[in-house]
Design a protein around this motif. Structure first.
Motif, PDB file in Angstrom:
ATOM      1  N   ILE A  20       0.833  -1.197   0.000  1.00 54.71           N
ATOM      2  CA  ILE A  20       0.000   0.000   0.000  1.00 54.71           C
ATOM      3  C   ILE A  20       0.872   1.253   0.000  1.00 54.71           C
ATOM      4  O   ILE A  20       1.802   1.392   0.793  1.00 54.71           O
ATOM      5  N   LEU A  21       0.568   2.151  -0.895  1.00 49.86           N
ATOM      6  CA  LEU A  21       1.310   3.401  -1.023  1.00 49.86           C
ATOM      7  C   LEU A  21       1.115   4.286   0.198  1.00 49.86           C
ATOM      8  O   LEU A  21       0.094   4.199   0.900  1.00 49.86           O
ATOM      9  N   SER A  22       2.062   5.166   0.435  1.00 51.03           N
ATOM     10  CA  SER A  22       1.857   6.216   1.430  1.00 51.03           C
ATOM     11  C   SER A  22       0.948   7.278   0.812  1.00 51.03           C
ATOM     12  O   SER A  22       0.817   7.367  -0.414  1.00 51.03           O
ATOM     13  N   GLU A  23       0.319   8.100   1.644  1.00 54.38           N
ATOM     14  CA  GLU A  23      -0.576   9.136   1.124  1.00 54.38           C
ATOM     15  C   GLU A  23       0.183  10.111   0.226  1.00 54.38           C
ATOM     16  O   GLU A  23      -0.312  10.499  -0.836  1.00 54.38           O
ATOM     17  N   ASN A  24       1.386  10.495   0.623  1.00 55.27           N
ATOM     18  CA  ASN A  24       2.166  11.438  -0.184  1.00 55.27           C
ATOM     19  C   ASN A  24       2.515  10.845  -1.535  1.00 55.27           C
ATOM     20  O   ASN A  24       2.393  11.507  -2.574  1.00 55.27           O
ATOM     21  N   GLU A  25       2.952   9.580  -1.538  1.00 56.72           N
ATOM     22  CA  GLU A  25       3.319   8.940  -2.799  1.00 56.72           C
ATOM     23  C   GLU A  25       2.107   8.782  -3.695  1.00 56.72           C
ATOM     24  O   GLU A  25       2.181   8.975  -4.914  1.00 56.72           O
ATOM     25  N   ALA A  26       0.965   8.436  -3.098  1.00 57.75           N
ATOM     26  CA  ALA A  26      -0.258   8.267  -3.881  1.00 57.75           C
ATOM     27  C   ALA A  26      -0.628   9.565  -4.592  1.00 57.75           C
ATOM     28  O   ALA A  26      -1.012   9.558  -5.776  1.00 57.75           O
ATOM     29  N   ARG A  27      -0.516  10.689  -3.902  1.00 60.91           N
ATOM     30  CA  ARG A  27      -0.856  11.982  -4.505  1.00 60.91           C
ATOM     31  C   ARG A  27       0.128  12.339  -5.624  1.00 60.91           C
ATOM     32  O   ARG A  27      -0.243  12.954  -6.629  1.00 60.91           O
ATOM     33  N   GLU A  28       1.383  11.943  -5.438  1.00 60.51           N
ATOM     34  CA  GLU A  28       2.413  12.284  -6.415  1.00 60.51           C
ATOM     35  C   GLU A  28       2.265  11.509  -7.720  1.00 60.51           C
ATOM     36  O   GLU A  28       2.544  12.046  -8.800  1.00 60.51           O
TER      37      GLU A  28
END
Length: 224
Positions: free
Chosen positions: A111-119
């Motif tokens: 599962i991606l981190s929230e920051n990575e997901a947004r990027e």
């Protein structure tokens, strides 16, 4: 290489899960594979992952047949069988069905981190998909990871017919709930028309998610 083999059920399929310790891998372990010479130039990480995936596949096939490597790196399954392999981190999984032209694809992702997901979201979803993910009530990173994984599972399932790379814009998520995710094709692919819908099942295991597409040749096409 030290491994642990377990099974679990997803969407009525037995998923074979192999957890492995890459630090215990040795090149001699590859001699178990009939196609070991094709991996001679691969890196250590790739070799360990490939071996774990083929061990999972051998368990799934039950007769210890080991799928060879196709021209695009895809597993070549025995006559009368369709299957799929995935690996992520220190685990590999395989699922098979005893139907020659069934669609089956499995994928596992951390599962991606929230920051990575947004990027990275713009490379995975479009403006129509983002509201679907936001409306689920799940963390955006989880929803995006599931979408990424589901598209990978769909591409794996269709590859034997498509025989070419499919971008993430080839399918669009239309529904995401607690157990399933629906993808619809954005263009005609391998005889499936634009709008053809595919339902995938998903499950969370710790910090990872698994998505599975399984569709019998006898199942008629559906549209969203």
């Amino acid at each position: 290489m030290h491994i642990t083999h377990r099974t679990f059920i997803l969407a009525g399929h037995t998923i074979h899960r192999v957890t492995f310790d890459p630090t215990t891998f040795a090149d001699a372990d590859l001699l178990w594979l009939p196609h070991h010479t094709e991996l001679s130039n691969a890196g250590r990480k790739r070799k360990a992952e490939h071996l774990a995936g083929r061990i999972a596949a051998a368990h799934a096939l039950n007769d210890r047949t080991i799928p060879d490597i196709g021209p695009s790196g895809e597993p070549l399954w025995p006559e009368g069988v369709s299957g799929s392999i995935t690996h992520s981190g220190t685990q590999a999984m395989a699922a098979v069905t005893r139907e020659q032209r069934a669609l089956i694809g499995i994928d596992c992702e951390t599962i991606l981190s929230e920051n990575e997901a947004r990027e990275i979201k713009d490379g995975i979803i479009d403006v129509q998909e983002e509201p679907v993910l936001l409306s689920t009530g799940s963390p955006f990173a989880l929803a995006l990871t599931l979408t990424f994984s589901a598209k990978e599972s769909l591409f794996k399932a269709l590859f034997p017919q498509v025989q070419s790379y499919m971008g993430f814009d080839s399918a669009r998520v239309t529904v995401l709930d607690a157990k399933t995710l629906t993808l619809a094709l954005t263009r005609s692919i391998a005889g499936y028309g634009e709008g053809t819908a595919f339902i995938l099942h998903w499950q969370r295991l710790g910090d990872q998610v698994i998505t599975l597409l399984s569709r019998s040749p006898a199942d008629g096409p559906s549209r969203w």
